[in-house]
Design an enzyme around this catalytic site. Structure first.
Site, PDB file in Angstrom:
ATOM      1  N   GLY A 433       0.820  -1.235  -0.014  1.00 14.49           N
ATOM      2  CA  GLY A 433       0.033  -0.042   0.124  1.00 14.49           C
ATOM      3  C   GLY A 433       0.739   1.074  -0.003  1.00 14.49           C
ATOM      4  O   GLY A 433       1.800   1.315  -0.757  1.00 14.49           O
ATOM      5  N   SER A 434       0.345   2.405   0.681  1.00 12.88           N
ATOM      6  CA  SER A 434       0.927   3.563   0.477  1.00 12.88           C
ATOM      7  C   SER A 434       2.295   3.973   1.309  1.00 12.88           C
ATOM      8  O   SER A 434       2.614   4.886   1.144  1.00 12.88           O
ATOM      9  CB  SER A 434      -0.099   4.593   1.186  1.00 12.88           C
ATOM     10  OG  SER A 434      -1.149   4.669   0.435  1.00 12.88           O
ATOM     11  N   VAL A 435       2.695   2.946   2.018  1.00 11.20           N
ATOM     12  CA  VAL A 435       4.346   3.029   2.356  1.00 11.20           C
ATOM     13  C   VAL A 435       5.072   3.150   1.345  1.00 11.20           C
ATOM     14  O   VAL A 435       6.414   3.114   1.459  1.00 11.20           O
ATOM     15  CB  VAL A 435       4.659   1.891   3.235  1.00 11.20           C
ATOM     16  CG1 VAL A 435       3.748   1.997   4.780  1.00 11.20           C
ATOM     17  CG2 VAL A 435       4.472   0.639   2.864  1.00 11.20           C
TER      18      VAL A 435
END
Length: 703
Positions: A433-435
């Protein structure tokens, strides 16, 4: 007629009388009685017959002797035509010098052959094959016993033990062997009344077999010992079959534990009695002082399939990875044994034992405990499937903490299941995801088309790509790189990816170590998957920019964030303190890396997605990731999420990186509310333990 009848009755033929002497009464006148005359005549006839018979026997005897002499003389002049063992026709079996000489040669020939065979056999036994028979003989009275080597310790970075091998002993009792010894001594006493010294010795040994003494030393009921031994005083000890029938049999007749897994000092109190039927087995037991926080990292011991004596070996984790170093080499000892195969004494050391080496980890057991307790707390609070985390030293790449909840007690493997034994941070792969957005920003800066102040238009808060709509939570409008990270904009990430070459984003991700195993080389470690999209695969190019369409491990995320925190220098992860780490390498310009770190500070500040990760007195940089869990039947779950937070402190000069993950939380669904507080709690204590200076003024409360 009288003479003829007499001759006929005698059954012998009387030779004719050749005498010229005239018979009495030639004139025909009878001068004597008839009966008397007949008797005289008969006697005379019988005497003549005996004389003739004797003469006949003498003639036969002399004739036989003459024939023998003639035959013997004849055979001397003839060459023998018979075989070596054949008989001469018409010759006596005992006679003749030639025959005796042949027999003499034959006997000596046979004797020499037998002697040669005996000498050859003796040479074979005593010279040619001597070692084989020596070994066979030695097997009857000796045996080779394995002397287990001491397994090395596993310690943390401060030399505190995380895994140790404790010497233990098990003392057991064989009622069968005890009863057999008892009846044998009784037999010797009864059958040797003429040997008072022997009887006295045997009686003394019988007196020393008092079960009360053994019961007191082993802290066991004497009645139980009497019951299992079942000594029958009425047994005829001279009757072997009766004794055999009286010996204990069945379950427990050969093994009754007296002391189980006790220290050698405690076992010595029983084994030193030299009691018949009592046996001691010494071994090392692996013990883990801090089991739950370390169980998946250290692994566990299991029985070795290659060890005939049932030894143990590392089956997972560090125990398995460094099995050779930890195990050392077992020694071998030659022991003398009795007829019952019991060891009497050690004769000599055949092979010396080589103790295992200690393995020092980079783990700090204090941080390890703090991390595990916070993961457990958050996991239970959120009713999550599991949670895991890592803390890494930015300057060295050393892993300071690595733990997973739920765990198990590695001292009691009955608690272990297929789920709780997995080291999730290293083994499990997932869509992050957004990491991954900081690495999208890194690709943008590296391309030269963007700077830290570049603006990206995200209106109207969504974008269509190949029939798919990619949205932000809100319409962020025109934003810069820092806002992209602070608000976690999918639209801005997509626009950057589509403006760059097709391989730009994945190339940067691989440059930071995604898609391959970390240098930890942990058993079963995942390598993840990063697939470079084609030019026409615009949807894939978009999704990889915000962390979908690829698979990573938490360890890879921790390594990549450590590289950013180190100013673009990759320090490969390491778990072993004494090992020389792999060479570091620069993968990004220092200014660009530190600018991304500065951008990520806004994530933990007001308006960011991870305000709960902020630590008073320290600048904290980080990034959240909230991704949907993959549905095995296709697509993604609409009600199941994965929360990740990766951060570094202090942001002005990063010293520590922490990465935490909570799988499928049920209380909250956003990483800023579930996993960011875990980072705050753990890293606050870590900074205090390592005396990291403050880089931000402390908040002061208004009076």
């Amino acid at each position: 007629m009288s003479d003829k009848k007499s001759n006929a009755n005698s059954g012998k033929t009387t030779p004719k009388n050749t005498s010229k002497k005239p018979a009495s009464g030639a004139s025909g006148k009878v001068t004597k009685p008839l009966r008397r005359a007949s008797a005289a005549k008969s006697g005379q006839t019988s005497s003549n017959a005996d004389q003739k018979s004797a003469d006949s026997r003498k003639a036969k005897l002399f004739g036989r002797l003459k024939n023998n002499e003639t035959q013997g003389a004849h055979t001397k002049n003839l060459k023998s035509k018979r075989g070596f063992l054949g008989k001469a026709s018409g010759a006596s079996s005992r006679g003749g010098f030639e025959q005796d000489k042949n027999r003499f040669r034959m006997i000596w020939g046979i004797a020499l052959i037998i002697l040669g065979l005996l000498i050859g056999r003796a040479y074979y036994l005593q010279v040619a094959n001597a070692q084989f028979y020596q070994d066979k003989g030695a097997e009857l009275i000796t045996s080779v016993r394995t002397q287990a080597s001491y397994r090395g310790m596993i310690t943390d970075r401060n030399n505190l033990p995380l895994a140790v091998s404790a010497p233990l002993a098990t003392v057991s009792f064989s009622p069968h062997d005890y009863a057999r010894e008892y009846y044998e001594l009784k037999r010797i006493v009864i059958t040797n009344p003429d040997s008072p010294q022997l009887v006295a010795r045997m009686q003394k040994r019988l007196d020393n077999m008092d079960l009360t003494t053994l019961a007191a030393a082993a802290n066991i009921s004497v009645n139980e010992l009497k019951k299992v031994t079942a000594i029958d005083a009425s047994v005829d000890v001279t009757d072997e079959e009766a004794v055999k029938a009286a010996l204990p049999s069945g379950a427990g007749s050969h093994y009754l534990p007296l002391l189980n897994k006790v220290t050698p000092e405690i076992a010595q109190s029983v084994s030193s009695l030299d009691f018949p039927g009592v046996y001691e087995k010494n071994f090392f037991q692996r013990y883990y002082p801090q089991p739950h926080p370390n169980s998946q990292l250290l692994g566990f011991m299991g029985q070795s399939a290659n060890d005939s004596e049932g030894g143990y070996e590392g089956r997972a984790g560090i125990e398995r990875q460094y099995e050779t170093e930890l195990a050392g080499d077992d020694g071998k000892v030659l022991v003398l044994k009795d007829a019952k195969q019991n060891s009497l004494k050690e004769i000599k050391q055949i092979e010396p034992e080589v103790p295992g080496k200690d393995v020092a980890l980079t783990i700090d057991s204090r941080l390890q405990y703090l991390l595990y307790k916070e993961l457990e707390k958050a996991g239970r609070l959120q009713k999550a499937r599991w949670s895991t985390g890592m803390i890494v030293d930015v300057q060295t790449g050393e892993v300071l903490a690595l733990s997973t909840w739920p765990s198990f007690n590695s001292n009691n493997l009955n608690e272990m299941t297929g789920e709780n034994q997995r080291n999730r941070a290293l083994l499990d792969i997932f869509e992050p995801g957004s990491v991954m957005k900081p690495f999208t920003v890194a690709a943008a800066l590296d391309s030269g088309k963007y700077t830290a102040t570049s603006l990206i238009d995200t209106n109207p808060g969504s974008i269509r790509v190949r029939g798919y709509t990619i949205r932000d939570h809100n319409n962020l409008g025109m934003i810069n790189m820092a806002t992209l990270l602070q608000k976690s904009s999918n639209v801005a990430s997509t626009k950057i990816a589509l403006s760059l070459p097709a391989d730009a984003i994945t190339k940067m991700q691989k440059q930071f170590g995604f898609g391959e195993k970390t240098p930890l080389q942990f058993p079963g470690e995942g390598s993840g998957l990063v697939v470079t999209p084609l030019e026409k695969e615009t949807a894939r190019r978009a999704t990889v920019s915000y962390g979908y369409g690829l698979q990573v491990t938490l360890a890879q995320v921790a390594q990549a964030y450590s590289a950013l925190a180190a100013g673009g220098v990759m320090h490969p992860l390491t778990l072993i303190k004494d090992n020389k780490p792999p060479a570091s390498k620069r993968i990004m310009a220092h200014e660009q890396a530190m600018s991304i770190v500065q951008m990520m500070e806004s994530v933990t500040e007001d308006g960011g997605t991870a305000k709960g990760a902020a630590i008073d007195g320290y600048r904290v940089a980080g990034k959240t990731g909230t991704s949907r869990r993959i549905n095995p039947d296709g697509g993604y779950y609409t009600d199941q999420y994965r929360n990740v937070f990766a951060g570094m402190v202090p942001a002005s000069n990063p010293r520590l990186v922490g990465v935490m993950l909570i799988e499928d939380p049920r209380g909250q669904i956003y990483a800023g509310l579930t996993v960011a507080p875990v980072f705050h709690n753990v890293m606050s204590e870590a900074l205090r333990l390592y005396n990291v200076p403050l880089d931000k003024p402390l908040k002061t409360e208004a009076p």
